[in-house]
Design a protein around this motif. Structure first.
Motif, short mmCIF file in Angstrom:
data_model
loop_
_atom_site.label_atom_id
_atom_site.label_comp_id
_atom_site.label_asym_id
_atom_site.label_seq_id
_atom_site.Cartn_x
_atom_site.Cartn_y
_atom_site.Cartn_z
N UNK A 27 -5.03 -0.98 -2.02
CA UNK A 27 -3.63 -0.57 -2.04
C UNK A 27 -3.31 0.71 -1.28
N UNK A 28 -4.13 1.08 -0.29
CA UNK A 28 -3.77 2.25 0.53
C UNK A 28 -2.75 1.83 1.58
N UNK A 29 -1.94 2.77 2.00
CA UNK A 29 -0.94 2.48 3.02
C UNK A 29 -1.62 2.13 4.35
N UNK A 30 -2.74 2.79 4.64
CA UNK A 30 -3.46 2.52 5.88
C UNK A 30 -3.91 1.05 5.94
N UNK A 31 -4.38 0.55 4.81
CA UNK A 31 -4.84 -0.85 4.76
C UNK A 31 -3.66 -1.79 4.98
N UNK A 32 -2.50 -1.49 4.36
CA UNK A 32 -1.32 -2.33 4.54
C UNK A 32 -0.89 -2.36 6.00
N UNK A 74 0.83 -1.20 0.00
CA UNK A 74 0.00 0.00 0.00
C UNK A 74 0.86 1.25 0.00
N UNK A 75 0.40 2.29 -0.66
CA UNK A 75 1.16 3.55 -0.73
C UNK A 75 0.24 4.72 -0.40
N UNK A 76 0.85 5.80 0.02
CA UNK A 76 0.10 7.05 0.18
C UNK A 76 -0.29 7.55 -1.21
N UNK A 77 -1.47 8.15 -1.35
CA UNK A 77 -1.85 8.65 -2.68
C UNK A 77 -0.90 9.75 -3.14
N UNK A 78 -0.64 9.79 -4.43
CA UNK A 78 0.17 10.86 -4.99
C UNK A 78 -0.53 12.20 -4.77
#
Length: 368
Positions: free
Chosen positions: A352-357, A169-173
């Protein structure tokens, strides 16, 4: 809990290091003590404070050989500090981290994050195989980034009972509308195809360059990144007479990336080998609501990340004409484009959000 992310390099340059670093920062912000120990790709051993609950422990490196940092300092550092942690989370492939864990005498829980099989370094794999087998047996839980890779990796056969899927997961651009508009003005009246990555063989950029030959003059292909194949790709562009349709941008700084993601109409991941196990750049593009054209690499999770017909289209690896046709299909009219753009944004938010990861990783730790 006290967690140690173990493996790879600092400063952050690749996807594996980024995942380890993001887990460290994300967990530490939730009041979990989480450090990261890795080889220093430059400079000596040092500790870099990140916040009140996290530090990066950099270990001096002798040299780099076969894509592996040789860092005896990591062995001594882990042996000295391993008992301070309840869980050590090892990021594979990294033979140095595995050796350090073996020699540390650590008795606690081990999470093995299987980012990818070792593909290119065949001689290294033969030497490393006994150590890798030990690590697979030693791990209490094995994490894979996609269900495809967990199911298809020959090294994980017979170990499915202790595997779990944890998508990256990544932070949104962050939006950069003014900078994006400037890029769009630079390529006025063009549909922009953007790609980003190291200019190396497994990324398949020679096929993306060739694909431009099949696209009309309404398209321009922008490729960001540096690497050994830069001159070869530039020669290919010249030989095909498509200097006006393909641009090699070189390294794009982190501060400029949102503008290119924002400016493009479609993102293309042209990789051709299983070395590309996930493709973080795909989900960065999806976070901006950009459709993706990628490839059906056998045993790779790339095509799972980019859901065919939903967030974009996947084509046969190494087929330039199919790449071009898929790019055209995604952008052919407003209805089709809106379908893929909406699908890409929704898939990012769902998976794929960082929070979910971070949330799912925390659950894995708590179960252990």
């Amino acid at each position: 809990m006290r967690i140690l992310q173990l493996g790879k390099f600092y400063p952050i340059r690749g996807g594996v290091e980024k995942v380890a670093y993001d887990l460290m920062t994300g967990l530490s912000e939730q009041d979990v003590r989480c450090d990261m120990m890795c080889a220093a790709s430059q400079g000596g051993s040092r500790i870099i404070p990140v916040n009140k609950n996290a530090s990066v422990i950099c270990c001096h490196t002798w040299m780099k050989a076969a894509a592996t940092m040789i860092s005896p300092a990591m062995i001594f550092a882990l042996r000295k500090n391993c008992r301070n942690y309840d869980i050590i989370h090892v990021h594979h492939p990294d033979p140095m981290a595995c050796l350090a864990l073996l020699l540390s005498g650590y008795k606690g829980k081990v999470v093995l994050h299987w980012h990818s099989d070792i593909q290119k370094q065949k001689i290294l794999l033969k030497l490393y195989s006994p150590l890798q087998q030990w690590l697979l047996r030693r791990a209490d839980k094995i994490i894979g980034t996609t269900p495809v890779y967990l199911a298809e990796s020959p090294f994980l056969r017979g170990l499915q009972k202790k595997t779990v899927c944890l998508p990256i997961g990544v932070q949104p651009m962050c939006s950069a509308p003014k900078a994006a508009e400037k890029i769009r003005n630079q390529y006025a009246n063009k549909k922009i195809v953007f790609s980003l990555g190291r200019l190396v063989a497994y990324k398949g950029y020679c096929f993306l360059v060739e694909a431009a030959k099949y696209l009309s003059d309404d398209y321009v292909v922008l490729i960001g990144g540096t690497g050994a194949l830069k001159d070869e790709l530039q020669r290919e562009i010249k030989e095909l007479g498509i200097e006006g349709k393909v641009k090699l941008l070189g390294r794009i700084g982190d501060e400029d990336l949102p503008a290119y993601y924002g400016a493009c109409d479609v993102f293309c991941l042209s990789s051709v080998q299983k070395t590309e196990a996930f493709g973080i750049v795909q989900i960065e593009a999806m976070s901006c609501g950009k459709p993706v054209v990628a490839t059906n690499i056998p045993q790779s999770g790339v095509a799972w990340v980019n859901a065919h017909g939903i967030s974009g289209l996947n084509v046969e690896p190494g087929n330039a004409e199919e790449l071009a046709r898929a790019i055209e299909a995604v952008t052919k009219d407003e209805t089709a484009y809106r379908h893929y753009a909406t699908g890409a944004a929704n898939r990012y938010k769902e998976l794929f959000t960082q929070e979910r990861m971070i949330e799912k990783c925390m659950k894995i730790y708590m179960e252990l």
